[in-house]
Design a protein around this motif. Structure first.
Motif, short mmCIF file in Angstrom:
data_model
loop_
_atom_site.label_atom_id
_atom_site.label_comp_id
_atom_site.label_asym_id
_atom_site.label_seq_id
_atom_site.Cartn_x
_atom_site.Cartn_y
_atom_site.Cartn_z
N MET A 1 10.61 -172.13 61.56
CA MET A 1 10.43 -171.21 60.44
C MET A 1 9.56 -171.84 59.36
O MET A 1 8.67 -171.18 58.79
N GLY A 2 9.76 -173.12 59.09
CA GLY A 2 8.92 -173.81 58.13
C GLY A 2 7.48 -173.89 58.59
O GLY A 2 6.55 -173.77 57.78
N PHE A 3 7.28 -174.06 59.89
CA PHE A 3 5.94 -174.11 60.44
C PHE A 3 5.25 -172.75 60.27
O PHE A 3 4.07 -172.68 59.93
N SER A 4 5.99 -171.67 60.49
CA SER A 4 5.44 -170.32 60.27
C SER A 4 5.04 -170.13 58.82
O SER A 4 4.00 -169.54 58.51
N LEU A 5 5.86 -170.66 57.92
CA LEU A 5 5.57 -170.55 56.49
C LEU A 5 4.29 -171.30 56.14
O LEU A 5 3.45 -170.81 55.37
N LEU A 6 4.10 -172.48 56.75
CA LEU A 6 2.89 -173.26 56.50
C LEU A 6 1.64 -172.54 57.01
O LEU A 6 0.56 -172.68 56.43
N LEU A 7 1.81 -171.76 58.07
CA LEU A 7 0.68 -171.01 58.62
C LEU A 7 0.40 -169.73 57.84
O LEU A 7 -0.53 -169.00 58.16
N GLY A 8 1.23 -169.46 56.83
CA GLY A 8 1.02 -168.28 56.01
C GLY A 8 1.64 -167.02 56.57
O GLY A 8 1.32 -165.91 56.11
N ASN A 9 2.52 -167.16 57.56
CA ASN A 9 3.17 -165.99 58.16
C ASN A 9 4.45 -165.64 57.41
O ASN A 9 5.06 -166.49 56.74
#
Length: 247
Positions: free
Chosen positions: A158-166
C-alpha cells in the motif's frame, strides 16, 4: 520445448491457473482492441438495467494496459494465489473457490459505495493479506530495500502504491476484506464461544474436490498389486524458507 512449457503450465494449481490465465487473456483482448475497458468495468446501472451480468466478473480480470503496473500485479497475483492454493488450501479446492466467492461478493458490495471500476488489484491484496497472516514468521525482502515479516507485506504494498501516486482506497479494500475472511475463518472459530461461520457449501465440494476414498473399502485381490493412484503430483511450496523475496 512446447511440451515442456505445456507441462509447466499444467502443473500450476487449477484455481491459480484459471484466474491468472483469464486475467492475461482479458488484457490481451484489450490490447488487440477486440474489446475495450468500457465493456469490462463495474457499473451497477448497466448490470441491473441492461443485464450486463458479465461485469461482475470482468472487473476482477482487467489490471490496466500492458506495463509496469500490470506486470507487478500479475507477479503478486500468481505468486501468492499459488502459494495459498499449494499451502493452507492444499487439497481444499472447494474452500479456496469459496474464499474467492466470499471476497468477490464483499468487494462488489463495497464497490457500490466507493465508486470503484476495477477490483482486481484489491483481490490481489486480499490474497496477499490472507497468506501473510497465515505465515507470520516468514522474513520478507522488498526490492532489497526493506526487511520485514510477512504480516507487514500488504501495508508495504500500500505504501508503494502511495509512492507511485495511486489511490490507496483499492489497497485498503483488499486489506479490509482479507482481514474479514481471516478473522471469520482463522480467529473467531478458535475463540471461547466461537464457531465456524464460513461453511463451504456441499455443492462446491462436489464440483471442485476430488472424491475421498472410503476408509472401509477392501480392495479385491487383483487390485492390490495394481497402480497406485494416491500421488497428487503437487510440488511443495517455498513457504518454509527463512527468506522470501516478493519480487
Amino acid at each position: 520445448m512446447a511440451n515442456s512449457v505445456t507441462q509447466e503450465y499444467m502443473q500450476i494449481p487449477a484455481v491459480t491457473r484459471a484466474y491468472t490465465t483469464a486475467c492475461v487473456l482479458t488484457t490481451a483482448a484489450v490490447q488487440l482492441e477486440f474489446i475495450t475497458p468500457f465493456q469490462l468495468y463495474f457499473n451497477p446501472d448497466l448490470i441491473l438495467k441492461k443485464y450486463q451480468i458479465w461485469r461482475l466478473i470482468t472487473n476482477f480480470l482487467f489490471f490496466g494496459p500492458l506495463g509496469f503496473s500490470f506486470l507487478f500485479n500479475m507477479i503478486f497475483l500468481y505468486r501468492y494465489c499459488r502459494m495459498l492454493e499449494e499451502g493452507s488450501f492444499r487439497g481444499r479446492t472447494a474452500d479456496f473457490v469459496y474464499m474467492f466467492l466470499f471476497g468477490g461478493v464483499l468487494m462488489t458490495l463495497f464497490g457500490l459505495f466507493a465508486n470503484l471500476f476495477f477490483l482486481g488489484q484489491a483481490f490481489t491484496i486480499m490474497l496477499v493479506y490472507v497468506w501473510s497472516r497465515r505465515n507470520p514468521y516468514i522474513r520478507m525482502n522488498f526490492f532489497g530495500l526493506l526487511n520485514f515479516q510477512a504480516p507487514f507485506l500488504p501495508w508495504v504494498l500500500m505504501g508503494f502504491s502511495l509512492l507511485l501516486g495511486n489511490s490507496i482506497v483499492i489497497d485498503l479494500l483488499g486489506i479490509g476484506v482479507g482481514h474479514i475472511y481471516y478473522f471469520l475463518e482463522d480467529v473467531f472459530p478458535n475463540q471461547p464461544g466461537g464457531r465456524k461461520l464460513l461453511a463451504t457449501p456441499g455443492l462446491f465440494r462436489v464440483l471442485f474436490d476430488a472424491p475421498q476414498e472410503d476408509p472401509n473399502y477392501a480392495p479385491l485381490p487383483e487390485d492390490e498389486d495394481g497402480i497406485s493412484w494416491n500421488g497428487q503430483g503437487v510440488e511443495e511450496t517455498d513457504q518454509d524458507q527463512n527468506e522470501e523475496d516478493p519480487q
